[in-house]
Design a protein around this motif. Sequence first.
Motif, PDB file in Angstrom:
ATOM      1  N   SER A  90      -6.226 -13.905 -20.354  1.00 18.58           N
ATOM      2  CA  SER A  90      -6.697 -12.538 -20.142  1.00 18.58           C
ATOM      3  C   SER A  90      -6.999 -12.402 -18.659  1.00 18.58           C
ATOM      4  N   VAL A  91      -6.725 -11.206 -18.122  1.00 14.42           N
ATOM      5  CA  VAL A  91      -6.813 -10.984 -16.678  1.00 14.42           C
ATOM      6  C   VAL A  91      -7.665  -9.746 -16.423  1.00 14.42           C
ATOM      7  N   MET A  92      -8.563  -9.858 -15.436  1.00 13.28           N
ATOM      8  CA  MET A  92      -9.403  -8.742 -15.022  1.00 13.28           C
ATOM      9  C   MET A  92      -9.183  -8.493 -13.531  1.00 13.28           C
ATOM     10  N   VAL A  93      -8.903  -7.238 -13.169  1.00  9.22           N
ATOM     11  CA  VAL A  93      -8.672  -6.832 -11.784  1.00  9.22           C
ATOM     12  C   VAL A  93      -9.766  -5.833 -11.403  1.00  9.22           C
ATOM     13  N   VAL A  94     -10.526  -6.152 -10.363  1.00  6.23           N
ATOM     14  CA  VAL A  94     -11.646  -5.297  -9.940  1.00  6.23           C
ATOM     15  C   VAL A  94     -11.443  -4.942  -8.469  1.00  6.23           C
ATOM     16  N   PRO A  95     -11.449  -3.645  -8.129  1.00  6.52           N
ATOM     17  CA  PRO A  95     -11.284  -3.244  -6.719  1.00  6.52           C
ATOM     18  C   PRO A  95     -12.554  -3.505  -5.920  1.00  6.52           C
ATOM     19  N   LEU A  96     -12.358  -3.803  -4.638  1.00  2.49           N
ATOM     20  CA  LEU A  96     -13.465  -3.959  -3.689  1.00  2.49           C
ATOM     21  C   LEU A  96     -13.567  -2.669  -2.887  1.00  2.49           C
ATOM     22  N   ARG A  97     -14.700  -1.979  -3.018  1.00  2.80           N
ATOM     23  CA  ARG A  97     -14.904  -0.713  -2.310  1.00  2.80           C
ATOM     24  C   ARG A  97     -16.307  -0.686  -1.736  1.00  2.80           C
ATOM     25  N   SER A  98     -16.440   0.008  -0.596  1.00  4.63           N
ATOM     26  CA  SER A  98     -17.743   0.162   0.043  1.00  4.63           C
ATOM     27  C   SER A  98     -17.770   1.518   0.726  1.00  4.63           C
ATOM     28  N   HIS A  99     -18.683   2.375   0.274  1.00  2.00           N
ATOM     29  CA  HIS A  99     -18.824   3.715   0.845  1.00  2.00           C
ATOM     30  C   HIS A  99     -17.472   4.432   0.884  1.00  2.00           C
ATOM     31  N   MET A 115       0.818  -1.206   0.000  1.00  6.30           N
ATOM     32  CA  MET A 115       0.000   0.000   0.000  1.00  6.30           C
ATOM     33  C   MET A 115       0.858   1.264   0.000  1.00  6.30           C
ATOM     34  N   HIS A 116       2.149   1.114   0.282  1.00 10.92           N
ATOM     35  CA  HIS A 116       3.036   2.279   0.321  1.00 10.92           C
ATOM     36  C   HIS A 116       3.791   2.471  -0.994  1.00 10.92           C
ATOM     37  N   ASP A 117       3.575   1.577  -1.979  1.00  9.20           N
ATOM     38  CA  ASP A 117       4.215   1.759  -3.276  1.00  9.20           C
ATOM     39  C   ASP A 117       3.662   2.997  -3.963  1.00  9.20           C
ATOM     40  N   SER A 118       4.469   3.571  -4.829  1.00  8.86           N
ATOM     41  CA  SER A 118       4.047   4.805  -5.494  1.00  8.86           C
ATOM     42  C   SER A 118       3.200   4.558  -6.721  1.00  8.86           C
ATOM     43  N   GLY A 119       3.253   3.377  -7.287  1.00 10.14           N
ATOM     44  CA  GLY A 119       2.512   3.156  -8.526  1.00 10.14           C
ATOM     45  C   GLY A 119       2.261   1.685  -8.774  1.00 10.14           C
ATOM     46  N   GLY A 120       2.042   1.379 -10.068  1.00  8.50           N
ATOM     47  CA  GLY A 120       1.714   0.023 -10.438  1.00  8.50           C
ATOM     48  C   GLY A 120       0.245  -0.103 -10.759  1.00  8.50           C
ATOM     49  N   PRO A 121      -0.102  -0.893 -11.781  1.00  7.96           N
ATOM     50  CA  PRO A 121      -1.520  -0.992 -12.185  1.00  7.96           C
ATOM     51  C   PRO A 121      -2.434  -1.477 -11.071  1.00  7.96           C
ATOM     52  N   LEU A 122      -1.983  -2.476 -10.286  1.00  8.08           N
ATOM     53  CA  LEU A 122      -2.864  -3.018  -9.253  1.00  8.08           C
ATOM     54  C   LEU A 122      -3.155  -1.971  -8.182  1.00  8.08           C
ATOM     55  N   LEU A 123      -2.129  -1.255  -7.744  1.00  8.83           N
ATOM     56  CA  LEU A 123      -2.336  -0.242  -6.722  1.00  8.83           C
ATOM     57  C   LEU A 123      -3.167   0.922  -7.249  1.00  8.83           C
ATOM     58  N   GLN A 124      -2.952   1.288  -8.535  1.00  7.83           N
ATOM     59  CA  GLN A 124      -3.755   2.355  -9.123  1.00  7.83           C
ATOM     60  C   GLN A 124      -5.230   1.971  -9.182  1.00  7.83           C
ATOM     61  N   ALA A 125      -5.500   0.729  -9.572  1.00  7.24           N
ATOM     62  CA  ALA A 125      -6.893   0.265  -9.594  1.00  7.24           C
ATOM     63  C   ALA A 125      -7.494   0.270  -8.204  1.00  7.24           C
ATOM     64  N   LEU A 126      -6.690  -0.112  -7.196  1.00  8.58           N
ATOM     65  CA  LEU A 126      -7.183  -0.153  -5.824  1.00  8.58           C
ATOM     66  C   LEU A 126      -7.587   1.238  -5.346  1.00  8.58           C
ATOM     67  N   HIS A 127      -6.760   2.252  -5.667  1.00  5.15           N
ATOM     68  CA  HIS A 127      -7.033   3.606  -5.195  1.00  5.15           C
ATOM     69  C   HIS A 127      -8.094   4.310  -6.041  1.00  5.15           C
ATOM     70  N   SER A 128      -8.107   4.052  -7.346  1.00  4.94           N
ATOM     71  CA  SER A 128      -9.047   4.760  -8.217  1.00  4.94           C
ATOM     72  C   SER A 128     -10.435   4.146  -8.214  1.00  4.94           C
ATOM     73  N   GLY A 129     -10.513   2.860  -7.906  1.00  4.42           N
ATOM     74  CA  GLY A 129     -11.813   2.185  -7.950  1.00  4.42           C
ATOM     75  C   GLY A 129     -12.225   1.737  -9.336  1.00  4.42           C
ATOM     76  N   GLU A 130     -11.340   1.922 -10.351  1.00  3.97           N
ATOM     77  CA  GLU A 130     -11.658   1.539 -11.716  1.00  3.97           C
ATOM     78  C   GLU A 130     -11.053   0.167 -12.015  1.00  3.97           C
ATOM     79  N   PRO A 131     -11.831  -0.729 -12.659  1.00  2.00           N
ATOM     80  CA  PRO A 131     -11.302  -2.063 -12.956  1.00  2.00           C
ATOM     81  C   PRO A 131     -10.279  -2.024 -14.093  1.00  2.00           C
ATOM     82  N   LEU A 132      -9.474  -3.084 -14.146  1.00  3.14           N
ATOM     83  CA  LEU A 132      -8.483  -3.254 -15.213  1.00  3.14           C
ATOM     84  C   LEU A 132      -8.802  -4.520 -15.984  1.00  3.14           C
TER      85      LEU A 132
END
Length: 879
Positions: free
Chosen positions: A591-600, A543-560
Motif C-alpha cells: 500500500s502506498v501513501m503520497v502526501v504533498p509538502l506545502r507551506s503557506h 511539473m509541466h505534465d498535464s495530469g497524473g495522480p502524483l502531480l494532481q496531489a502536488l497541486h491540490s495539496g490532498e494526500p493519496l
Amino acid sequence: MGAVERVDSCPGVRVSETRQHSARKTVERLLRLQKVTSKLSQALTPDQVAGVIVQQAGPAMGAIDCTIYLMEEQGLRLVRVEGIPAVDLETWGCLPVDAPVPVAEAARLGEPVWVESLASLRERYPFTHDKQLSNQRAWASLPLEVERRVLGVLTLGFERERGFAEEDRDFACLVARQCAQALERAHLYARERELREQAERARAEAEEHRRLLELEHLRLKAVLQQLPQAVILAEAPSGRMMMGNEQVARLNGGPIPGDWNLEEDLVAVSGFHADGRLYEPHEWPLVRALTQGETIRGEVLDVQRQDGSRLSLSVSAGPVKDTEGRVTAAVALLEDITERLRLEKSLRQGEAVFRRIMESDMMGLAFTDKDGVIHEANAAFLALVGYSRQEMERGALQWGVLVPAEGKDAGRRKQIELLARGVLTAFEMELVRGDGRRVPVLTGAAQVEDLERVISFVLDLTDLKRAEGAVRFLATASRVLGQSLEVSDATLQHVAGLASVSVASWCVIDLVTPEGGLRRAAAAHEDPSREPRLWRAWPTPSMHDSGGPLLQALHSGEPLLFHDFRAETWRQVSSGFVPLEQVMEAGEVCSVMVVPLRSHERVLGLVTLGACRPRGCLCPEDLSMGQELAHRLAAALESSRLFLESQRAVRLRDEFLAVASHELKTPLTPLRLQLQGLRRVVESQVNEPVSPERVLRVVRGCESQVRKLAGLVNDLLDVAKLAQGRLPLHLEEVDLRAVARDVLEQLSAEASRVECRVELGDGSPVVGRWDRLRLEQVVTNLLTNALKYGAGRPVHVRVGWENGLAKLSVRDEGIGIAPEHRGRIFGKFERAVSERHYGGLGLGLHITQQIVSALGGSILLESEVGRGSTFTVELPPDA
C-alpha cells in the motif's frame, strides 16, 4: 658694490633651496607615513599588522630589509621577514630578551638601537663576530612600545653604512609608534573576538542547561499525566499544591484551583473510613506525610465530591526530604478503585455474567489445558489469531503455535509464574497468526477449576502500537530536522531511513527545484539492496505534465492512499514505461501513501510512503501521521529557506557597509591631500602670491572629489526614498536626446581619462513628458557603468522612437556579464564583479531600474562575456 650684492644674495638663495628641499622631504615622509597608517588601519589581526609593517613601514623609511619580532613569554619570536633569505635567519628565529644583540637590547631597554656600520656592530656586540652578516650595512632596532609595554621589535636593514640624523630617527620612531599602536589594536581586537566567542559559548551552554531543565520538567509532567493514578505534590509546611496531573481534576469532579492548599481546601472535602467515620483534617494521608513524615501505602477511603457522588480511593502518601532529613514536600497517589470494587462485586455474580463476557467482543478469551491446547475461545480471540472454530476443535490451536520462536523462553517463565501464583500479570507480547503475520497483544491469565484449566485474555494492540510507533517516529524525525537550521539532503535521507524502518517499508522524498521541476532528495528502503532501484525507478513527475495522480496531489495539496498497489495503479502513477518489478518484488502486496509538502500555499514537494507485507498495509488512520510528517518536513524546509535568506541578507548588509565606508572615504583622501598641499604652498610663500593656475587646478580637483562624494550621498538618499516607497517626480516636456548629449559633455573628462570614445547616434529630438533630473540620473548611471566596465573601448549611445516608445540604449565592449549574474545585478547592493576591482556601492543599476519603473518604462539587458553589455531603456511618451 655690484659684486658684494651678488655675494650677499647667494646665501638667501641657498637657504630658500634648503628650505624647499626640507619641505619636500617632510611632505614625502608625511605621505609615506600616511600610506603606512592607512594600510595599518585596514589590518585586523596581529599577523596582518606584521605583514603591513614589513611590506610598507620598511620601504617607507628607506630600508632594504625588514623583520618583526613579537614579545612572548619565552622571549622574542621572529614572525615576519621581508628582504632577507630564510637561510640567513635560521639562528635568529627565537631570541631571549637578555641576548647580546640589538634586537634584544631594544626590547629590554624600550629604546631604539642605531647601528651605523658593520664595524660598529662587531664592536658593540661581540656575540655577532662569528655570525654571517653582509658587509657595509647599517641597522636600526625600534621597540614597538605602547604605554611602556614592549610588544615587539621592528628591525630595519639599510643597504650601506650611514648615519642617522635626528629627523630620520624621529621619523623612524614615529612610524614605530604607529606600528605599535596598530599591533596593540590588533591584539585588543583578537582578545575582544575571543571574549565574544567565550561569552557566546557560555550563553549557549547556559541556554542548553536551561533547555535540559525545562525538558526534564516537561518529561516529569508528561510522565505524571500518563499515570493512571492521580498524583498530588504539596509543599511543606504551607501545604500549597505544587503539581497535580489531570487525574486529580477528574477525581475532584472539576479543575483544581491554582492556589489550592491543605489548610483551606481539604477541610471542605468529606472523607470516610471503612467503618463510616468521618476523616479529621489531621488524619488525611497527605497531611500525615507532610506534617509527621509518615509513609502510607494503599489506605482505602471513601470521598464525597461536591456534586454529591462518592468514590472509593486507594491512597498512598510519603514525605519528600532534603539531604538533612527535613520534610520539604509530600506526594500522594490516589487511585480510583470504585470501578475495581464494582467489578469484583460483578464477578461474584456467577457464571452467567462470565458467559456473557465470553460471548462479547470486548476482548479475546480462551481456555487452555495444562498442555497448552486451547479447547474453548470466543469469536474475538479466534478472529485475532486467525483460526477457525473447526481448527480449534481439531486441536490445531495451541499456545505453542501462537508464541513465536524468540518468545519461547519468556513463555516458559510466564508459565512458571502462573503455576506459582495462580495469576499471570498482564504483559505485552506478539502472537503468530494463522496466516503467518504477527499481531501485538496485551495478555494475562489465571488458573481455574482446581488448577486444571487456565483462562487467558488478549487485547489487540495493533492500533496502539501503530500510534506509538508513529509518535516515536515523528518525535525522532522532529529531533533530526531540528538539529540544524539548514535542512540538507543528508538530513532528509536520515528521515526517510527512519520512516523505512518504523512506519513504512520504504520512503521517497521529492522536492521542487527553483526551476520548477522535481528532484529526488532522499529514498530509503528497509532492504538496503533495493534502495538503488527505488532511487532510479520511482517516478518523478514533470511539473509541466498535464495530469497524473502524483502531480494532481502536488497541486491540490490532498494526500493519496493506494490500499492495493499493483500493476494497474503503477501504470496510472508512472508516466513512462518502467516495469513494476523495478520497485516491487513479484507477487509483493503493498500500500502506498503520497502526501504533498506545502507551506503557506507554496508547493515544496512530495513525500511517499510504502508499506509491504508482513509489516502491514497503510490505512486511512495513517494519513494523519503522513500529513504530520509532511507538515514537519515543510516547516523545517521553510525555516531552512528563511534562515538561508536571512544569512544572505546579513552578508549583503555587511558587504554594503564595508564598501560604503571605503567608497565614501575614497574621495575624501585626495580632497584632504590637495587642500593640505595648497595650504603648504600658501604657508611656504608668505610674501609671494600663489599662482592662480595652481589654485584653479586644486579647486577643480576638489570640485571633482566633492561631486563624487555628493553622487554617493545622493545614491544613498535615493535608495532610502525608494525603501520608503516615495520617489518624487517633476514631469515636464523633456528631449531625451538633449539629456543624453548634456550628460556626455559632463562625462567627457572621465571618458578621456579611461580612454573611451563615446558615440551618440544622430537623429531627431525625442520629446516626452518625463522628469529631466531623473532622466539625467538614468543616463549618467548607464554611461558611468559602461565607462567603468568597458574602459579603453568605444561606448555607443542610441536615442530614438520604436513602436511608440522612447528608446535609449548604451552599449559597451567591455567584460560583459555572466548569465548567472544577470538576474540579480538590478538588486540593491548587487554587482557582477568584485568591488575590489571596480568599486562602487552597487546601487546605480538598482536606482536606474526604480526610476525607469516609476516613469512607466522598462530596462532590458543583453550581454555576452568578453564582448560587452547593452542596456536598453524603453519609456512611454507620457509618464
